[in-house]
Structures are given as C-alpha cells and as structure tokens.
Write an enzyme that holds these catalytic residues in place. Structure first.
Site, mmCIF file in Angstrom:
data_model
loop_
_atom_site.group_PDB
_atom_site.id
_atom_site.type_symbol
_atom_site.label_atom_id
_atom_site.label_comp_id
_atom_site.label_asym_id
_atom_site.label_seq_id
_atom_site.Cartn_x
_atom_site.Cartn_y
_atom_site.Cartn_z
ATOM 1 N N LYS A 121 4.607 3.822 17.615
ATOM 2 C CA LYS A 121 4.539 5.249 17.265
ATOM 3 C C LYS A 121 4.739 6.122 18.512
ATOM 4 O O LYS A 121 5.408 7.161 18.459
ATOM 5 C CB LYS A 121 3.193 5.547 16.597
ATOM 6 C CG LYS A 121 3.060 4.882 15.223
ATOM 7 C CD LYS A 121 1.613 4.861 14.758
ATOM 8 C CE LYS A 121 1.473 4.285 13.360
ATOM 9 N NZ LYS A 121 0.081 4.061 12.974
ATOM 10 N N LYS A 148 9.208 -8.803 -3.030
ATOM 11 C CA LYS A 148 9.487 -10.175 -2.574
ATOM 12 C C LYS A 148 9.302 -11.171 -3.707
ATOM 13 O O LYS A 148 10.062 -12.102 -3.861
ATOM 14 C CB LYS A 148 8.516 -10.533 -1.439
ATOM 15 C CG LYS A 148 9.066 -10.271 -0.065
ATOM 16 C CD LYS A 148 8.222 -11.012 0.952
ATOM 17 C CE LYS A 148 8.468 -10.480 2.341
ATOM 18 N NZ LYS A 148 7.276 -10.530 3.164
ATOM 19 N N THR A 182 0.827 -1.209 0.000
ATOM 20 C CA THR A 182 0.000 0.000 0.000
ATOM 21 C C THR A 182 0.864 1.262 0.000
ATOM 22 O O THR A 182 0.631 2.191 -0.777
ATOM 23 C CB THR A 182 -0.900 0.008 1.259
ATOM 24 O OG1 THR A 182 -1.662 -1.191 1.258
ATOM 25 C CG2 THR A 182 -1.836 1.191 1.268
ATOM 26 N N GLY A 184 0.627 8.685 9.786
ATOM 27 C CA GLY A 184 0.388 8.836 8.339
ATOM 28 C C GLY A 184 0.688 10.225 7.813
ATOM 29 O O GLY A 184 1.827 10.684 7.842
HETATM 30 N N1 HSE Z 1 -2.006 0.414 10.184
HETATM 31 C C1 HSE Z 1 -1.633 1.741 10.510
HETATM 32 C C2 HSE Z 1 -2.826 2.460 11.092
HETATM 33 C C3 HSE Z 1 -1.123 2.419 9.279
HETATM 34 O O1 HSE Z 1 -3.946 1.959 10.950
HETATM 35 O O2 HSE Z 1 -2.680 3.513 11.695
HETATM 36 C C4 HSE Z 1 -0.430 3.732 9.504
HETATM 37 O O3 HSE Z 1 0.724 3.587 10.272
#
Ligand code: HSE
Length: 336
Positions: free
Chosen positions: A204, A45, A13, A133
C-alpha cells in the site's frame, strides 16, 4: 433503463461485499448513474462450493467465460496475488472494459503499467480499494493534492495489525487470540502473515508513493518489519508509561530520493497516529500548499472495501452512463 454490466473476479470477503452492496445500494446507484448495475458474472475457483448468488448470474471458474459476457462494461477484481489478477485485467481492458481492483500486491507492482494500458485502450482503472479500505485516500491525493508538492506520508495502512495492537492493549489479549478475531471479522488476508509481517502495508505504501511522488523507492531498500514479534508484556509495559505501539508506514521525498520504511513504532500522545485505534487506518500527508492533511477511517473489512470499489465504479460511469452494448466490440476493433 440502461444497464451497466459488471463481472466480479473473486467471491471472498471483498467480492461478496461488492455483490451485496450492489443489491443494498441499487436505488442509490440508479439515481446517481441513471442505470441499473447488473452483476452478470462471477469468477470463482471452486464451482461446487455453495454460494448465495442469484440463479441468472453466470458463475464460472473460467475467465474466458467472463470475457464472453455480451456487453460487459466493468470488471471488479478481488483476487489474491500478482497473477492471474494482472493478466485478467489486462485482457479485460484490451476488450474495452473499465476495471476496478482491490488487489494491492498486483497494483504495487503493475499499477503504472495498468494505467498505461488503460490510456492506450481508452478505459479507466479504479484502485481506491487497494489502499486503506474505505478511506478515500487515492482520490484525495489524485484530485485534491495534484498541485501540491508532497514531501512526506506517514500512515497506518494495515487494519489487522492496528486491530491486534489495539485489542492487545485494551483487553490484555494475546496476539494469536486477537489475530483469530481479525480473521473472523474479515479483516485479515487469506494468508495473515502478509498483514502481521508488514508486506500488506508495504504494498500500500508503494502505491501511495507512486501516486504522491510519481515513483517508488527501490523495494530492496525499504525496511519492512511487522508486529508479530511484539509481546503482550511489551504492550502492557508501554501502556503503563502511556505509550502505544503503532505499525507505521512512512515515505519521505528529499530531492530525487525516496526513503521508506514499514515498522512498529512506540508512540506517545503527541504522535499523529497515536489515537488511531482498532481497524481504522490513517494517512498523514505533508503537502506544500494545503499543509498537513490527515484522512482516517475503516481500513479493512467487507463493507468499507466494497464501498471503495463501488465509489470507483460510480466515478467511472457518472456523467458517462453505460454505453451501448456494442461498446466493447467497437473499442476492441478500434485498437486491434
Ligand atoms: N488485510 C488488510 C488489512 C485488508 O488488514 O488492512 C485491507 O487491505
């Protein structure tokens, strides 16, 4: 026109998002950087899998092939897990490449080390995409709150979990059904357990702690609880009382001690994260001079994450257009 030669590690993605964004924002990049950004190689991959990648781009499953791209300037890393991401970036930096990563699991653990390596080799590391993000939280803290003392961070850091909790409440949908939608929308991790069990938000939060406080708490002392045990009945009962479940990551610095947790919290309308809905993330920062600063925006998905990575790259090269193709060899020689 000067060319900035880039390689992509991973074409999921995020990797595909970066590839597409380079095409759709070619003109903006040219105007900003005075250079053409060329994706010269993609590490994947499975080389047999059909992908929409232009013929002239090197597509390989061997990282050495990527490092051998002549004049490679920057490596975008969007693969999963600590390894091989860390080793790949280390090798790319040793060869004189700047790097931009979206890999939070790797960066939470090895971020400080990567930044040291970058200093040693005179290259840059962009990691805006590791947290929230498209929300520009890393640069906000790193550049706009440098003098401030930060005492507390309270945040929603997982888009998938916030999307699930929001949709369960708004549409009375079951957890599994909404999780599947989050996967289809490209929000969830390859293993969505990382989202719904809190590990993603934990990584995070550790990255934010390192940046804001200069260190991380002992990982084993951080309470991490996801949203997977919250039932539709609980969400509905809360809704009737005007309450909302939010998945809250929090880090507080008191003296030399950092306390942190990641857990579901039942919030009322006066909670700063109550109104953060859908895939949005938000980070509330309590700082000594600026006061309480909140940054909010899309926390997951191809476009927002690609945005963070391209903005990092633009920041690295802005005012310092891609140097001569000999750059890499010279740097490598200088530090050999
Ligand atoms: N899987 C993560 C989320 C993607 O849903 O926040 C972004 O880091």
């Amino acid at each position: 026109m000067t060319v900035i030669k880039a390689a992509l590690l991973g074409f999921g993605t995020v990797g595909k998002g970066v590839y597409d964004a380079v095409q759709t924002h070619r003109q903006e990049l040219k105007t900003l950087l005075g250079a053409e950004v060329e994706i010269a190689g993609v590490l994947i991959k499975d080389v047999k899998k059909e992908r929409n990648i232009e013929k002239h781009v090197l597509v390989t499953d061997c990282f050495d092939d990527i490092l051998q791209i002549p004049g490679l300037d920057v490596v975008f890393e969007a693969i999963v897990g600590e390894e091989p991401g860390f080793s790949y970036l280390q090798r790319a930096m040793e060869q004189g490449c700047d790097v931009v990563t979206a890999n939070k699991v790797m960066f939470a653990k090895h971020g400080a080390q990567l930044l040291d390596i970058a200093r040693e080799y005179g290259v840059k590391v962009g990691y805006e995409a590791t947290v929230a993000g498209g929300v520009p939280i890393i640069r906000t803290i790193a550049q706009q709150l440098q003098v401030n003392k930060i005492g507390r961070i309270q945040a929603i850091l997982n888009g998938t979990s916030n999307y699930i909790l929001t949709e369960m409440r708004k549409r009375d949908s079951e957890f599994q059904e909404v999780l599947q939608q989050a996967q289809e929308l490209g929000y969830a991790e390859a293993d969505p357990a990382n989202d719904v069990e809190g590990n993603d938000a934990f990584c995070k939060l550790m990255i934010l702690s390192q940046l804001a406080f200069g260190s991380q708490p002992e990982w084993k002392n951080v309470q991490v609880e996801g949203i997977s045990r919250i039932t539709l009945e609980q969400v509905q009962a809360a809704k009737e009382k005007g309450l909302r479940y939010k998945h809250v990551a929090e880090a507080i610095k008191e003296g030399d001690e950092i306390r942190a947790s990641v857990r579901p919290v039942l919030t009322s309308a006066n909670h700063p994260l109550y109104s953060i809905e859908g895939v949005d993330n938000a980070i509330v920062i309590e700082s000594s001079l600026a006061g309480t600063v909140t940054v909010q925006g899309p926390g997951a998905g191809s476009g927002p994450t690609a945005s963070a990575m391209l903005e990092d790259m633009a920041h690295i090269f802005q005012g310092a257009p891609a140097t001569h193709p000999e750059k890499n060899r010279k740097k490598a020689a200088a530090y050999a």
